[in-house]
Design an enzyme around this catalytic site. Structure first.
Site, PDB file in Angstrom:
ATOM      1  N   GLY A  37       0.092   6.320   1.484  1.00  0.00           N
ATOM      2  CA  GLY A  37       1.098   5.618   0.474  1.00  0.00           C
ATOM      3  C   GLY A  37       2.355   6.306   0.855  1.00  0.00           C
ATOM      4  N   ARG A  97       5.881 -13.143   1.482  1.00  0.00           N
ATOM      5  CA  ARG A  97       5.574 -13.222   3.117  1.00  0.00           C
ATOM      6  C   ARG A  97       4.790 -14.370   2.897  1.00  0.00           C
ATOM      7  NH1 ARG A  97       5.191  -7.337   4.008  1.00  0.00           N
ATOM      8  NH2 ARG A  97       6.444  -6.461   2.168  1.00  0.00           N
ATOM      9  N   ASP A 142       9.935  -5.574   8.192  1.00  0.00           N
ATOM     10  CA  ASP A 142       9.066  -4.413   8.414  1.00  0.00           C
ATOM     11  C   ASP A 142       9.119  -4.077  10.080  1.00  0.00           C
ATOM     12  OD1 ASP A 142       7.826  -4.088   6.249  1.00  0.00           O
ATOM     13  OD2 ASP A 142       5.937  -4.832   6.562  1.00  0.00           O
ATOM     14  N   LYS A 199      10.145   2.305  -0.119  1.00  0.00           N
ATOM     15  CA  LYS A 199       8.867   2.233   0.798  1.00  0.00           C
ATOM     16  C   LYS A 199       8.404   3.759   1.169  1.00  0.00           C
ATOM     17  CE  LYS A 199       7.747   0.065   5.360  1.00  0.00           C
ATOM     18  NZ  LYS A 199       8.108  -0.994   6.519  1.00  0.00           N
ATOM     19  N   ASP A 241       1.723 -11.182   7.300  1.00  0.00           N
ATOM     20  CA  ASP A 241       2.033 -10.355   6.267  1.00  0.00           C
ATOM     21  C   ASP A 241       3.469  -9.619   6.580  1.00  0.00           C
ATOM     22  OD1 ASP A 241       0.233  -8.988   8.262  1.00  0.00           O
ATOM     23  OD2 ASP A 241       0.738  -7.043   6.884  1.00  0.00           O
ATOM     24  N   GLY A 255       0.925  -1.306  -0.099  1.00  0.00           N
ATOM     25  CA  GLY A 255       0.118  -0.008   0.007  1.00  0.00           C
ATOM     26  C   GLY A 255       0.728   1.205  -0.048  1.00  0.00           C
ATOM     27  N   ARG A 256       2.218   0.991   0.268  1.00  0.00           N
ATOM     28  CA  ARG A 256       2.955   1.948   0.188  1.00  0.00           C
ATOM     29  C   ARG A 256       4.381   1.846   0.012  1.00  0.00           C
ATOM     30  NH1 ARG A 256       4.610   2.732   6.581  1.00  0.00           N
ATOM     31  NH2 ARG A 256       3.930   0.596   7.258  1.00  0.00           N
ATOM     32  N   ARG A 274      14.663  -0.114   0.497  1.00  0.00           N
ATOM     33  CA  ARG A 274      14.842  -1.344   1.142  1.00  0.00           C
ATOM     34  C   ARG A 274      15.553  -2.492   0.150  1.00  0.00           C
ATOM     35  NH1 ARG A 274       9.974  -3.411   5.015  1.00  0.00           N
ATOM     36  NH2 ARG A 274       8.909  -3.965   3.040  1.00  0.00           N
TER      37      ARG A 274
HETATM   38  P1  AMP Z   1       2.583  -2.707   8.048  1.00  0.00           P
HETATM   39  O1  AMP Z   1       1.712  -2.108   9.251  1.00  0.00           O
HETATM   40  O2  AMP Z   1       3.624  -1.832   7.753  1.00  0.00           O
HETATM   41  O3  AMP Z   1       2.843  -4.021   8.069  1.00  0.00           O
HETATM   42  O4  AMP Z   1       1.356  -2.455   7.109  1.00  0.00           O
HETATM   43  C1  AMP Z   1      -0.009  -3.288   6.951  1.00  0.00           C
HETATM   44  C2  AMP Z   1      -0.615  -2.994   5.519  1.00  0.00           C
HETATM   45  O5  AMP Z   1      -0.927  -1.645   5.701  1.00  0.00           O
HETATM   46  C3  AMP Z   1       0.259  -3.076   4.232  1.00  0.00           C
HETATM   47  O6  AMP Z   1      -0.768  -3.566   3.269  1.00  0.00           O
HETATM   48  C4  AMP Z   1       0.685  -1.669   4.062  1.00  0.00           C
HETATM   49  O7  AMP Z   1       1.008  -1.393   2.650  1.00  0.00           O
HETATM   50  C5  AMP Z   1      -0.355  -0.971   4.332  1.00  0.00           C
HETATM   51  N1  AMP Z   1      -0.108   0.574   4.888  1.00  0.00           N
HETATM   52  C6  AMP Z   1       0.614   0.966   5.872  1.00  0.00           C
HETATM   53  N2  AMP Z   1       0.756   2.078   6.017  1.00  0.00           N
HETATM   54  C7  AMP Z   1       0.262   2.471   4.671  1.00  0.00           C
HETATM   55  C8  AMP Z   1       0.056   3.846   4.197  1.00  0.00           C
HETATM   56  N3  AMP Z   1       0.554   5.113   4.943  1.00  0.00           N
HETATM   57  N4  AMP Z   1      -0.479   4.184   3.107  1.00  0.00           N
HETATM   58  C9  AMP Z   1      -1.003   3.031   2.585  1.00  0.00           C
HETATM   59  N5  AMP Z   1      -1.004   1.782   2.950  1.00  0.00           N
HETATM   60  C10 AMP Z   1      -0.362   1.498   3.915  1.00  0.00           C
HETATM   61 MG    MG Z   2       4.127  -4.827   6.703  1.00  0.00          MG
END
Ligand code: AMP
Ligand code: MG
Length: 469
Positions: free
Chosen positions: A117, A174, A249, A104, A239, A84-85, A167
């Site tokens: 994102g 995953r 992560d 990232k 994930d 997502g980002r 990164r």
């Molecule tokens: P994480 O907490 O980094 O493991 O992310 C969990 C999910 O949320 C993943 O699909 C990320 O891509 C999405 N995500 C986290 N932060 C953002 C953000 N700022 N914008 C869009 N997607 C996000």
């Molecule tokens: Mg993650």
């Protein structure tokens, strides 16, 4: 510049990703480049411009894409997560093997859900500092190739400077990537993914069961290493568990200061699901999800397949326990094995807990022969030290050397990471650079970096960490 990319993931079918470029940013500015890593990967650090590190320009051969995945987050099933980002720029190959290069914080993708994102400078600094420290400790991890500022603000609880981390990972695949295809009943996709991961990470595996066995062993050894450093990942969702066996992560992760097995830092982990001592069990829980996802690929009778997969999951302990013992033996100066060693180690840990001893400083002090100023609980040191001394007398070799190589003096202490982030918010990047530089030699710090080893004073203690997207 020569094209060094060979993008094997991008050659998988379209349903594995969405191809799209990073979203450009206003004012790219380099925060840091990891020159040594760039060279290891066959890249010229000069090619890692601010534009490249923000996605405003692409290295030749990049095929930017966002990967699909699903996952269990704190035990709850989420069928569609995905990058997502983040944007995978491509894979570089060389004598090191194959490495993903990913941005990232690179803007919205079809998987952003309600997110922007983006990332801000805090989480980018934290991941840079901690992942590079993990590498210096010898822990398998994704790495930081660079970081850049975007010149844009990112709105969270307030407005922060935006940043992007570049990164590097053996892959970003995953447990949740397997779950994504399994949940859709896409057995053909699952098989392609499994073949891809076997070729990439477990070439000796001859099918899904031995692939699972490889991941189980890699994760068991990885989590044992975390435990030996007092590291708490904080969000061990499926994930966030890489099948390569690398730590991935770095969100609300933290190294414990005062040792207690039930320590939790993450503000969103209210139940203590991912508490320090829960990590081996949570790894098994995640691996059980991988096993379940792989079942459709296993031959023959489903009940037998499930039985065999269960047996493989049970092998976690066969890898975890010896690795944990090896690491903790070394931490108290032992290389040889005796039956009483486990009791000696757990005896030390329980005394550390009752003394609220600083995890890292206690082992540093042991390396110098005396941790009595840390093991302060009434009589605790005197009831342990004689057994330890007697055990060391039966141990050949240089105990101090063993301990110094096993016990880092410097870790990324939470209050120092926090200090670097707070300065970073105000545009002062010096504490960040200082911390990253110092942590390249955690076992043998330069005299001028020794102050970074000091545990926090009571009012400096950081007790909560935030996911910080
Ligand atoms: P994480 O907490 O980094 O493991 O992310 C969990 C999910 O949320 C993943 O699909 C990320 O891509 C999405 N995500 C986290 N932060 C953002 C953000 N700022 N914008 C869009 N997607 C996000
Ligand atoms: Mg993650």
């Amino acid at each position: 510049m020569r094209d060094i990319f060979d993008n094997s993931y991008a050659r998988l079918p379209d349903r594995f990703f969405t191809k799209l470029p990073p979203v450009p940013v206003a004012q790219p500015q380099i925060l840091r480049i990891n020159d040594a890593l760039a060279r290891e990967l066959g890249l010229d650090p000069a090619d890692l411009t601010a534009e490249v590190l923000t996605g405003n320009a692409l290295l030749p051969g990049s095929e930017p894409l966002a990967q699909v995945y699903a996952g269990h987050q704190f035990g709850g099933w989420v069928p569609r997560l995905g990058d997502g980002r983040a944007i995978l720029l491509g894979e570089v190959t060389g004598d090191f093997g194959r490495r993903d290069i990913q941005l990232k914080g690179s803007g919205v993708t079809p998987y952003s859900r309600n997110g922007d994102g983006r990332a801000w400078v805090g989480p980018v600094m934290r991941e840079y500092i901690v992942s590079e420290a993990m590498h210096a400790f010898g822990v398998p991890t994704t790495r930081a190739l660079g970081a850049a500022l975007t010149g844009e603000g990112v709105q969270r609880e307030r407005r922060y400077p935006g940043a992007i981390l570049t990164r590097v990972a053996a892959s970003h695949i995953r447990v949740g990537t397997f779950q994504y295809f399994a949940a859709r009943g896409d057995t053909a996709g699952l098989r392609l993914l499994s073949d891809h991961c076997i070729a990439r990470h477990y070439p000796e595996a001859d099918g899904p069961l031995s692939f699972l066995a490889g991941v189980v062993a890699a994760q068991a050894r990885l989590v044992a290493k975390w435990m030996s450093l007092g590291f708490i990942h904080g969000v061990m969702n499926t994930d966030n568990m890489a099948v390569s066996g690398e730590t991935i992560d770095y969100g609300p992760c933290a190294f414990m200061d005062a040792y207690h097995p039930r320590t939790v830092f993450s503000s969103i982990d209210q139940q203590g699901r991912y508490a320090f001592q829960a990590q081996p069990n949570m790894a098994v829980w995640n691996l059980a999800q991988l096993a379940t996802a792989l079942l459709p690929l296993m031959d023959g009778d489903p009940d037998r397949a499930a039985e065999e997969a269960t047996r493989v999951l049970e092998s976690f302990a066969d890898h975890f326990s010896p690795e944990w013992m090896r690491l903790f033996r070394a931490k108290i100066g032992l290389v040889s094995e005796e039956d009483g060693d486990e009791a000696l180690i757990t005896g030390l840990l329980s005394r550390m807990a009752s003394s609220q001893a600083d995890f890292t400083a206690t082992f540093t002090a042991l390396s110098d022969g005396d941790a009595s100023t840390h093991i302060t609980d009434d009589g605790a040191w005197n009831s342990w030290a004689p057994d330890w001394t007697a055990r060391l007398e039966r141990e050949p070799g240089d105990h101090r050397k063993t301990m110094r190589a096993a016990n880092p003096v410097l870790i990324p202490r939470n209050h120092r990471v926090e200090e670097a982030i707070q300065a970073g918010i105000d545009g002062d990047h010096a504490p960040f650079h200082r911390l990253v530089d110092a942590l390249t030699r955690p076992f043998d710090p330069r005299p001028e970096d020794r102050d970074l080893a000091t545990p926090p004073k009571p009012d400096e203690r950081v007790l909560r960490t935030f996911c910080g997207t």
